[in-house]
Design an enzyme around this catalytic site. Structure first.
Site, mmCIF file in Angstrom:
data_model
loop_
_atom_site.group_PDB
_atom_site.id
_atom_site.type_symbol
_atom_site.label_atom_id
_atom_site.label_comp_id
_atom_site.label_asym_id
_atom_site.label_seq_id
_atom_site.Cartn_x
_atom_site.Cartn_y
_atom_site.Cartn_z
ATOM 1 N N GLU A 154 7.267 17.689 -14.054
ATOM 2 C CA GLU A 154 7.064 16.458 -13.276
ATOM 3 C C GLU A 154 5.817 16.515 -12.397
ATOM 4 O OE1 GLU A 154 9.155 18.803 -12.652
ATOM 5 O OE2 GLU A 154 9.775 18.898 -10.549
ATOM 6 N N HIS A 167 8.067 23.114 -13.692
ATOM 7 C CA HIS A 167 8.077 21.747 -13.156
ATOM 8 C C HIS A 167 7.140 20.825 -13.937
ATOM 9 C CE1 HIS A 167 10.463 22.302 -9.468
ATOM 10 N NE2 HIS A 167 10.009 23.540 -9.511
ATOM 11 N N CYS A 183 14.394 23.396 -12.608
ATOM 12 C CA CYS A 183 14.369 24.454 -11.589
ATOM 13 C C CYS A 183 15.725 24.561 -10.882
ATOM 14 C CB CYS A 183 13.210 24.213 -10.620
ATOM 15 S SG CYS A 183 12.682 25.710 -9.777
#
Ligand SMILES: NC(=O)CC[C@H](N)C(=O)O
Length: 228
Positions: free
Chosen positions: A205, A203, A86
């Site tokens: 994660e 994202h 990002c």
């Protein structure tokens, strides 16, 4: 696998990407933006999400010129792995490590929602744990995620198979509705020429534990943990 997460004023996803990497078995350290070297033996440099320098000028514009980016560029030039998520993708484009730009989303608003992606190739250090054209469920959260490149650059990226992920619907179709920031060719992430640098807007994660969100992001970190 030794990973170094570069943290800028305004980064806010460094702890999350550190947790995802540790869950995959990587050794993780953090590097403040004023540092000029990565820790010895670093295999992977990570640029996390967030709002570095408050997104002033353009997202990633100031961070792309930080002292630590000289060390990241040298690491990439040696063939080291670099992952930008990002704001990290925006920083990679601003620093010249990836081509193209991330413009304001087509609706001129910050978007934040679940997002399905299609994995475009599985022969890289970042995606070996996935299947070809696998559809994964993660999320996006950004104001400037609209990937753009001039026609010649875009043709080169496509021709060299450097698109890593594309925004798609749950059936894997590249629809306008699934591409909510308006990115060219539904591009969600791209590789450098040598495919040792990856930048992506979504994202992964956030999606490494079933209790909170899901586990479709694990494949990226598990692939990386085995890459070095
Ligand atoms: N989640 C993020 O990293 C956001 C990136 C950047 N601040 C944007 O709004 O586009």
């Amino acid at each position: 696998m030794k990973a170094a997460i570069v943290v800028f004023p305004g980064s806010n996803r460094d702890a999350d990407v550190a947790r995802a990497l540790r869950l995959a078995g990587a050794e993780v350290s953090t590097v403040w933006h004023t540092e000029t070297e990565l820790p010895a033996g670093t295999d992977l440099a990570v640029l996390p999400g967030g709002f570095s320098y408050g997104d002033y000028l353009r997202c990633g514009a100031i961070a792309g010129r930080a002292h630590a980016m000289d060390a990241v560029r040298a690491h990439a030039a040696r063939g080291g792995l670099v992952l930008g998520i990002c704001n990290g993708f925006q920083i990679l484009c601003e620093s010249g490590l990836l081509p193209g730009v991330l413009m304001r989303n087509v609706n001129r608003r910050f978007i934040c929602h679940r997002q399905t992606l299609r994995v475009e190739r599985t022969d890289t250090a970042f995606t070996r744990a996935y299947a070809q054209h696998q559809v994964i469920d993660v999320c996006v959260a950004h104001g400037e995620g609209n990937y753009f490149a001039d026609p010649e650059t875009l043709a080169r990226i496509e021709g060299e198979g450097r698109v890593a992920f594309r925004y798609c619907d749950e059936a894997g179709q590249l629809t306008v509705k699934a591409n909510r920031n308006g990115s060219l060719n539904s591009i969600a992430g791209i590789y450098s020429e040598a495919r040792n640098v990856l930048g992506l807007m979504p994202h992964p994660e956030n999606f490494v534990e079933g209790l909170v969100g899901g586990t479709d992001g694990r494949g990226l970190f598990e692939s990386l943990a085995k890459a070095a």
